[in-house]
Design a protein around this motif. Structure first.
Motif, PDB file in Angstrom:
ATOM      1  N   ALA A  28       1.000  -1.073  -0.078  1.00 17.81           N
ATOM      2  CA  ALA A  28       0.051  -0.133  -0.145  1.00 17.81           C
ATOM      3  C   ALA A  28       0.897   1.199  -0.023  1.00 17.81           C
ATOM      4  CB  ALA A  28      -1.064   0.090   0.969  1.00 17.81           C
ATOM      5  N   LEU A  29       1.868   1.216   0.812  1.00 20.03           N
ATOM      6  CA  LEU A  29       2.747   2.390   0.778  1.00 20.03           C
ATOM      7  C   LEU A  29       3.540   2.635  -0.415  1.00 20.03           C
ATOM      8  CD1 LEU A  29       3.764   4.007   3.317  1.00 20.03           C
ATOM      9  CD2 LEU A  29       5.759   2.411   3.314  1.00 20.03           C
ATOM     10  N   VAL A  30       3.938   1.634  -1.147  1.00 16.26           N
ATOM     11  CA  VAL A  30       4.557   1.723  -2.532  1.00 16.26           C
ATOM     12  C   VAL A  30       3.479   2.297  -3.518  1.00 16.26           C
ATOM     13  CG1 VAL A  30       5.550   0.591  -4.418  1.00 16.26           C
ATOM     14  CG2 VAL A  30       6.272   0.050  -1.866  1.00 16.26           C
ATOM     15  N   GLN A  31       2.367   1.602  -3.651  1.00 18.37           N
ATOM     16  CA  GLN A  31       1.179   1.943  -4.573  1.00 18.37           C
ATOM     17  C   GLN A  31       0.825   3.520  -4.331  1.00 18.37           C
ATOM     18  OE1 GLN A  31      -2.149  -0.326  -4.336  1.00 18.37           O
ATOM     19  NE2 GLN A  31      -2.942   0.569  -6.295  1.00 18.37           N
ATOM     20  N   GLU A  52      15.532   5.987 -10.368  1.00 16.89           N
ATOM     21  CA  GLU A  52      15.107   4.782  -9.931  1.00 16.89           C
ATOM     22  C   GLU A  52      15.882   3.847  -8.915  1.00 16.89           C
ATOM     23  OE1 GLU A  52      15.123   3.014 -14.179  1.00 16.89           O
ATOM     24  OE2 GLU A  52      13.184   4.271 -14.499  1.00 16.89           O
ATOM     25  N   ASP A  53      17.162   4.085  -9.159  1.00 19.30           N
ATOM     26  CA  ASP A  53      17.963   3.140  -8.082  1.00 19.30           C
ATOM     27  C   ASP A  53      17.839   3.818  -6.703  1.00 19.30           C
ATOM     28  OD1 ASP A  53      19.100   1.797 -10.088  1.00 19.30           O
ATOM     29  OD2 ASP A  53      21.038   2.761 -10.246  1.00 19.30           O
ATOM     30  N   ILE A  54      17.684   5.302  -6.494  1.00 23.47           N
ATOM     31  CA  ILE A  54      17.535   5.720  -5.261  1.00 23.47           C
ATOM     32  C   ILE A  54      16.093   5.464  -4.703  1.00 23.47           C
ATOM     33  CG2 ILE A  54      17.155   8.154  -4.003  1.00 23.47           C
ATOM     34  CD1 ILE A  54      19.219   9.005  -5.831  1.00 23.47           C
ATOM     35  N   VAL A  55      15.070   5.310  -5.421  1.00 20.79           N
ATOM     36  CA  VAL A  55      13.695   5.056  -5.043  1.00 20.79           C
ATOM     37  C   VAL A  55      13.712   3.515  -4.676  1.00 20.79           C
ATOM     38  CG1 VAL A  55      11.563   4.682  -5.764  1.00 20.79           C
ATOM     39  CG2 VAL A  55      12.483   6.962  -6.503  1.00 20.79           C
ATOM     40  N   GLN A  56      14.561   2.566  -5.374  1.00 16.00           N
ATOM     41  CA  GLN A  56      14.318   1.407  -4.965  1.00 16.00           C
ATOM     42  C   GLN A  56      15.265   1.074  -3.677  1.00 16.00           C
ATOM     43  OE1 GLN A  56      16.586  -1.102  -8.027  1.00 16.00           O
ATOM     44  NE2 GLN A  56      15.773  -3.083  -6.996  1.00 16.00           N
ATOM     45  N   ASP A  57      16.444   1.934  -3.488  1.00 21.50           N
ATOM     46  CA  ASP A  57      16.727   1.775  -2.170  1.00 21.50           C
ATOM     47  C   ASP A  57      16.021   2.313  -1.136  1.00 21.50           C
ATOM     48  OD1 ASP A  57      19.184   0.738  -3.462  1.00 21.50           O
ATOM     49  OD2 ASP A  57      20.356   2.660  -3.553  1.00 21.50           O
ATOM     50  N   THR A  58      15.398   3.383  -1.342  1.00 25.87           N
ATOM     51  CA  THR A  58      14.652   3.907  -0.493  1.00 25.87           C
ATOM     52  C   THR A  58      13.537   3.031   0.163  1.00 25.87           C
ATOM     53  OG1 THR A  58      14.721   6.157  -1.125  1.00 25.87           O
ATOM     54  CG2 THR A  58      12.794   5.808  -0.120  1.00 25.87           C
ATOM     55  N   PHE A  59      12.817   2.362  -0.725  1.00 23.93           N
ATOM     56  CA  PHE A  59      11.764   1.440  -0.602  1.00 23.93           C
ATOM     57  C   PHE A  59      12.347   0.212  -0.147  1.00 23.93           C
ATOM     58  CE2 PHE A  59       9.160   4.127  -3.298  1.00 23.93           C
ATOM     59  CZ  PHE A  59       7.805   4.217  -2.534  1.00 23.93           C
ATOM     60  N   LEU A  60      13.568  -0.281  -0.119  1.00 24.16           N
ATOM     61  CA  LEU A  60      14.074  -1.425   0.375  1.00 24.16           C
ATOM     62  C   LEU A  60      14.476  -1.074   1.834  1.00 24.16           C
ATOM     63  CD1 LEU A  60      15.440  -4.290   0.408  1.00 24.16           C
ATOM     64  CD2 LEU A  60      17.648  -2.950  -0.262  1.00 24.16           C
ATOM     65  N   ARG A  61      14.929   0.247   2.136  1.00 26.57           N
ATOM     66  CA  ARG A  61      15.245   0.551   3.543  1.00 26.57           C
ATOM     67  C   ARG A  61      13.734   0.623   4.167  1.00 26.57           C
ATOM     68  NH1 ARG A  61      20.135   1.749   5.468  1.00 26.57           N
ATOM     69  NH2 ARG A  61      21.670   2.153   4.024  1.00 26.57           N
ATOM     70  N   ALA A  62      12.738   1.148   3.527  1.00 23.03           N
ATOM     71  CA  ALA A  62      11.481   1.344   4.035  1.00 23.03           C
ATOM     72  C   ALA A  62      10.846  -0.038   4.502  1.00 23.03           C
ATOM     73  CB  ALA A  62      10.472   2.040   3.349  1.00 23.03           C
TER      74      ALA A  62
END
Length: 189
Positions: A28-31, A52-62
């Motif tokens: 839900a957070l990602v969406q 895209e890489d930063i966002v991916q890393d952000t959501f991985l940490r999230a």
């Protein structure tokens, strides 16, 4: 009896339910926030692939820290904080080669851009010219969609200070636009 045998450990079916709930919260957070987080990342780095890489890393940490998010209303600000830290880590890891270059921008006279694209680029340059103390809150508000309170929390400032900085940032952009319009009028007259 089972809790005595397992100690403080949860029964397997409870762990599975907890993981399923975490997965639902995360999805839900990602969406909900992926678009906003990507736009902010792109604004920071101006490169699609790096964003895209930063966002991916952000959501991985999230994902890893999702249990620390107590207030769902603060999720966007929480993600932006993670994103800003991930962007800063990018510079810690990378060693830049220093090259002497002129600071003037080279104008591409071969390509034909629409008038809107040129206006957008002009606005981006004007925002980049703003002092950091004015630029940061403006970007968080315009691209991040954060409220004055959320910006104040992000930047560890008083809300009144944030609102003053936003007002001054807009005034500086308005003055730049007025000057541009006056110059255009002089060139046509």
């Amino acid at each position: 009896m089972l809790s005595k045998i397992l100690g403080n450990k949860k029964p397997p079916n409870t762990v599975i339910k907890d993981m399923a709930n975490k997965q639902k919260r995360y999805e839900a957070l990602v969406q909900v926030y992926h678009g906003d987080i990507y736009r902010y990342a792109y604004w920071l780095c101006r490169d699609k692939h790096v964003a895209e890489d930063i966002v991916q890393d952000t959501f991985l940490r999230a994902w890893r820290a999702l249990d620390s998010l107590q207030d769902e209303k603060a999720a966007k600000a929480w993600l932006i904080t993670i994103l800003r830290r991930e962007n800063a880590r990018r510079f810690e890891r990378k060693q830049f080669d220093i090259v002497d270059m002129e600071t003037d921008t080279v104008v591409d006279t071969v390509s034909t851009d629409s008038e809107q694209t040129m206006e957008n680029e002009w606005l981006r340059r004007q925002i980049d010219k703003l002092p950091e103390e004015y630029r940061q809150p403006l970007i968080l508000q315009v691209l991040g969609g954060l409220s004055g309170d959320e910006i104040a929390e992000q930047l560890n400032l008083n809300k009144n200070t944030v609102m003053t900085r936003l007002f001054r940032a807009r005034n500086q952009l308005k003055e730049a636009l007025d000057n541009k319009t006056q110059l255009r009028g002089q060139n046509n007259g």
